[in-house]
Write a protein that holds these residues in place. Structure first.
Motif, PDB file in Angstrom:
ATOM      1  N   ALA A  21       0.799  -1.223   0.000  1.00 16.60           N
ATOM      2  CA  ALA A  21       0.000   0.000   0.000  1.00 16.60           C
ATOM      3  C   ALA A  21       0.830   1.271   0.000  1.00 16.60           C
ATOM      4  CB  ALA A  21      -0.926   0.008   1.207  1.00 16.60           C
ATOM      5  N   GLY A  22       2.092   1.228   0.377  1.00 14.44           N
ATOM      6  CA  GLY A  22       2.901   2.436   0.475  1.00 14.44           C
ATOM      7  C   GLY A  22       3.574   2.777  -0.832  1.00 14.44           C
ATOM      8  N   LYS A  23       2.797   3.154  -1.830  1.00 11.23           N
ATOM      9  CA  LYS A  23       3.349   3.397  -3.156  1.00 11.23           C
ATOM     10  C   LYS A  23       3.619   4.860  -3.437  1.00 11.23           C
ATOM     11  CE  LYS A  23       1.432  -0.713  -5.282  1.00 11.23           C
ATOM     12  NZ  LYS A  23       0.367  -1.321  -4.564  1.00 11.23           N
ATOM     13  N   GLY A  24       3.277   5.759  -2.540  1.00 16.13           N
ATOM     14  CA  GLY A  24       3.469   7.178  -2.796  1.00 16.13           C
ATOM     15  C   GLY A  24       4.283   7.835  -1.709  1.00 16.13           C
ATOM     16  N   CYS A  25       4.550   9.120  -1.902  1.00 15.13           N
ATOM     17  CA  CYS A  25       5.312   9.843  -0.894  1.00 15.13           C
ATOM     18  C   CYS A  25       4.396  10.300   0.249  1.00 15.13           C
ATOM     19  CB  CYS A  25       6.028  11.035  -1.511  1.00 15.13           C
ATOM     20  SG  CYS A  25       4.924  12.203  -2.287  1.00 15.13           S
ATOM     21  N   CYS A  26       3.100  10.275   0.037  1.00  8.16           N
ATOM     22  CA  CYS A  26       2.136  10.642   1.068  1.00  8.16           C
ATOM     23  C   CYS A  26       1.179   9.475   1.251  1.00  8.16           C
ATOM     24  CB  CYS A  26       1.369  11.896   0.657  1.00  8.16           C
ATOM     25  SG  CYS A  26       0.125  12.374   1.857  1.00  8.16           S
ATOM     26  N   ILE A  27       1.272   8.800   2.367  1.00 10.06           N
ATOM     27  CA  ILE A  27       0.446   7.615   2.599  1.00 10.06           C
ATOM     28  C   ILE A  27      -0.793   8.005   3.387  1.00 10.06           C
ATOM     29  CG2 ILE A  27       0.350   5.344   3.668  1.00 10.06           C
ATOM     30  CD1 ILE A  27       3.382   5.177   3.267  1.00 10.06           C
ATOM     31  N   GLU A  28      -1.936   7.873   2.749  1.00  9.87           N
ATOM     32  CA  GLU A  28      -3.212   8.093   3.423  1.00  9.87           C
ATOM     33  C   GLU A  28      -3.882   6.742   3.578  1.00  9.87           C
ATOM     34  OE1 GLU A  28      -5.567  11.045   1.508  1.00  9.87           O
ATOM     35  OE2 GLU A  28      -3.912  12.451   1.364  1.00  9.87           O
ATOM     36  N   ARG A  29      -4.176   6.377   4.787  1.00  8.90           N
ATOM     37  CA  ARG A  29      -4.760   5.068   5.048  1.00  8.90           C
ATOM     38  C   ARG A  29      -6.277   5.115   4.934  1.00  8.90           C
ATOM     39  NH1 ARG A  29      -0.770   1.805   8.813  1.00  8.90           N
ATOM     40  NH2 ARG A  29       1.120   2.844   8.171  1.00  8.90           N
ATOM     41  N   ASP A  30      -6.808   4.141   4.208  1.00  7.96           N
ATOM     42  CA  ASP A  30      -8.252   4.011   4.024  1.00  7.96           C
ATOM     43  C   ASP A  30      -8.824   3.312   5.258  1.00  7.96           C
ATOM     44  OD1 ASP A  30     -10.839   3.246   3.329  1.00  7.96           O
ATOM     45  OD2 ASP A  30     -10.297   2.786   1.257  1.00  7.96           O
ATOM     46  N   PRO A  31      -9.787   3.920   5.949  1.00 10.22           N
ATOM     47  CA  PRO A  31     -10.331   3.299   7.167  1.00 10.22           C
ATOM     48  C   PRO A  31     -11.084   1.994   6.905  1.00 10.22           C
ATOM     49  CG  PRO A  31     -11.572   5.257   6.586  1.00 10.22           C
ATOM     50  CD  PRO A  31     -10.392   5.204   5.658  1.00 10.22           C
ATOM     51  N   ASP A  32     -11.467   1.739   5.663  1.00  6.61           N
ATOM     52  CA  ASP A  32     -12.177   0.502   5.332  1.00  6.61           C
ATOM     53  C   ASP A  32     -11.237  -0.657   5.027  1.00  6.61           C
ATOM     54  OD1 ASP A  32     -14.653   1.710   5.659  1.00  6.61           O
ATOM     55  OD2 ASP A  32     -14.706   2.370   3.567  1.00  6.61           O
ATOM     56  N   GLN A  33      -9.939  -0.413   5.075  1.00  9.64           N
ATOM     57  CA  GLN A  33      -8.972  -1.473   4.816  1.00  9.64           C
ATOM     58  C   GLN A  33      -8.265  -1.863   6.101  1.00  9.64           C
ATOM     59  OE1 GLN A  33      -6.611   0.423   1.730  1.00  9.64           O
ATOM     60  NE2 GLN A  33      -7.503  -0.960   0.238  1.00  9.64           N
ATOM     61  N   GLN A  34      -8.009  -3.146   6.248  1.00 11.91           N
ATOM     62  CA  GLN A  34      -7.266  -3.640   7.401  1.00 11.91           C
ATOM     63  C   GLN A  34      -5.830  -3.891   6.971  1.00 11.91           C
ATOM     64  OE1 GLN A  34      -9.523  -7.164   8.472  1.00 11.91           O
ATOM     65  NE2 GLN A  34     -10.223  -6.107  10.304  1.00 11.91           N
ATOM     66  N   GLU A  35      -4.894  -3.544   7.861  1.00  7.26           N
ATOM     67  CA  GLU A  35      -3.494  -3.795   7.582  1.00  7.26           C
ATOM     68  C   GLU A  35      -3.138  -5.237   7.932  1.00  7.26           C
ATOM     69  OE1 GLU A  35       0.834  -1.881   8.749  1.00  7.26           O
ATOM     70  OE2 GLU A  35      -1.003  -0.799   9.202  1.00  7.26           O
ATOM     71  N   VAL A  36      -2.263  -5.831   7.123  1.00  9.17           N
ATOM     72  CA  VAL A  36      -1.774  -7.173   7.430  1.00  9.17           C
ATOM     73  C   VAL A  36      -1.113  -7.100   8.799  1.00  9.17           C
ATOM     74  CG1 VAL A  36      -0.126  -8.965   6.763  1.00  9.17           C
ATOM     75  CG2 VAL A  36      -1.453  -7.785   5.002  1.00  9.17           C
ATOM     76  N   PRO A  37      -1.507  -7.959   9.738  1.00  2.00           N
ATOM     77  CA  PRO A  37      -0.953  -7.879  11.101  1.00  2.00           C
ATOM     78  C   PRO A  37       0.559  -8.088  11.140  1.00  2.00           C
ATOM     79  CG  PRO A  37      -2.852  -9.363  11.018  1.00  2.00           C
ATOM     80  CD  PRO A  37      -2.501  -9.019   9.595  1.00  2.00           C
ATOM     81  N   GLU A  38       1.196  -7.406  12.065  1.00  5.13           N
ATOM     82  CA  GLU A  38       2.646  -7.530  12.281  1.00  5.13           C
ATOM     83  C   GLU A  38       3.001  -8.991  12.528  1.00  5.13           C
ATOM     84  OE1 GLU A  38       6.450  -6.290  12.526  1.00  5.13           O
ATOM     85  OE2 GLU A  38       4.902  -4.748  12.617  1.00  5.13           O
ATOM     86  N   GLY A  39       3.966  -9.508  11.784  1.00  8.86           N
ATOM     87  CA  GLY A  39       4.443 -10.877  11.968  1.00  8.86           C
ATOM     88  C   GLY A  39       3.569 -11.948  11.349  1.00  8.86           C
ATOM     89  N   ALA A  40       2.482 -11.579  10.689  1.00 13.92           N
ATOM     90  CA  ALA A  40       1.574 -12.573  10.116  1.00 13.92           C
ATOM     91  C   ALA A  40       2.038 -13.065   8.748  1.00 13.92           C
ATOM     92  CB  ALA A  40       0.169 -12.006  10.000  1.00 13.92           C
TER      93      ALA A  40
END
Length: 65
Positions: A21-40
């Motif tokens: 998801a971090g493809k730009g210089c300004c990362i705006e997170r979409d609240p409807d998306q869940q991040e892959v959990p740390e270590g998963a």
């Protein structure tokens, strides 16, 4: 239903994963998306969340640096 994204820049598969998801210089997170959990999604777990993405010339250029 929420969709997963990944911001794990340290992951060796990150630039080639369709969930990256971090493809730009300004990362705006979409609240409807869940991040892959740390270590998963690790080498030890055989990267269960990895989804191959089409080749990206920008990522190829970044790897040459």
């Amino acid at each position: 239903m929420a969709s997963f994204v990944c911001y794990r820049f340290q992951c060796p598969r990150y630039p080639d994963c369709a969930l990256a998801a971090g493809k730009g210089c300004c990362i705006e997170r979409d609240p409807d998306q869940q991040e892959v959990p740390e270590g998963a999604c690790t080498k030890e777990k055989e990267y269960p969340y990895f989804r191959p993405a089409p080749p990206n010339p920008v990522h190829a250029w970044m790897r040459r640096k």
